[in-house]
Motif scaffolding. Structure first.
Motif, PDB file in Angstrom:
ATOM      1  N   SER A  70      93.302 -15.480 116.042  1.00 39.56           N
ATOM      2  CA  SER A  70      92.194 -15.161 116.061  1.00 39.56           C
ATOM      3  C   SER A  70      92.322 -13.564 115.929  1.00 39.56           C
ATOM      4  N   ASP A  71      93.688 -12.573 116.199  1.00 40.07           N
ATOM      5  CA  ASP A  71      93.785 -11.166 116.005  1.00 40.07           C
ATOM      6  C   ASP A  71      94.027 -10.749 114.684  1.00 40.07           C
ATOM      7  N   SER A  72      93.484 -10.168 114.431  1.00 34.46           N
ATOM      8  CA  SER A  72      93.130  -9.365 113.321  1.00 34.46           C
ATOM      9  C   SER A  72      94.797  -8.080 112.158  1.00 34.46           C
ATOM     10  N   ALA A  73      94.745  -8.388 111.448  1.00 33.18           N
ATOM     11  CA  ALA A  73      96.277  -7.978 110.896  1.00 33.18           C
ATOM     12  C   ALA A  73      96.236  -6.808 111.071  1.00 33.18           C
ATOM     13  N   LYS A  74      95.300  -5.529 111.315  1.00 36.41           N
ATOM     14  CA  LYS A  74      95.796  -3.868 111.940  1.00 36.41           C
ATOM     15  C   LYS A  74      95.795  -4.007 113.363  1.00 36.41           C
ATOM     16  N   ASN A  75      95.461  -4.953 113.967  1.00 41.05           N
ATOM     17  CA  ASN A  75      95.718  -5.384 115.190  1.00 41.05           C
ATOM     18  C   ASN A  75      97.364  -5.535 115.713  1.00 41.05           C
ATOM     19  N   LYS A  76      98.115  -6.692 114.568  1.00 41.62           N
ATOM     20  CA  LYS A  76      98.531  -6.934 114.996  1.00 41.62           C
ATOM     21  C   LYS A  76      99.968  -5.982 114.253  1.00 41.62           C
ATOM     22  N   GLU A  89      96.892   2.911 109.601  1.00 34.18           N
ATOM     23  CA  GLU A  89      97.312   1.797 109.146  1.00 34.18           C
ATOM     24  C   GLU A  89      98.400   1.729 108.264  1.00 34.18           C
ATOM     25  N   ARG A 127     102.372   0.302 108.709  1.00 34.30           N
ATOM     26  CA  ARG A 127     102.807  -0.532 107.706  1.00 34.30           C
ATOM     27  C   ARG A 127     104.231  -0.506 107.023  1.00 34.30           C
TER      28      ARG A 127
END
Length: 87
Positions: A33-39, A63, A67
């Motif tokens: 459920s973690d968003s890509a942004k948070n990861k 971000e 990335r």
């Protein structure tokens, strides 16, 4: 910031490898459920804290730059003949 070929795929691979690193280090793990942004943010900050990547300058820690840093990090970890590094 120069665009890296296959950057999106490299970031995905960085998140996959980073999830293993996080779990092995014992500081947590990514949930579905973690968003890509948070990861991206968590992995970037952990790698910078562990001095595995050079931190971004103050004010540049957004971000897209995180990335990019993750893509650079994983491109240095992969073997030279890896398909994501081919032209």
């Amino acid at each position: 910031m120069k665009k890296i070929k296959n950057e999106a795929e490299l970031v995905a691979e960085a998140l996959r490898v980073g999830a293993l690193y996080i779990k092995k280090r014992g500081v947590g793990e990514f949930e579905a459920s973690d968003s890509a942004k948070n990861k991206v943010t968590y992995l970037y900050r952990l790698l910078a804290h562990d001095k595995l990547i050079q931190p971004l300058a103050k004010g540049q820690d957004n971000e897209p730059n995180m990335r990019h840093k993750l893509a650079l990090w994983i491109s240095r970890q992969l073997p030279e003949d890896h398909p994501l590094l081919k032209d």
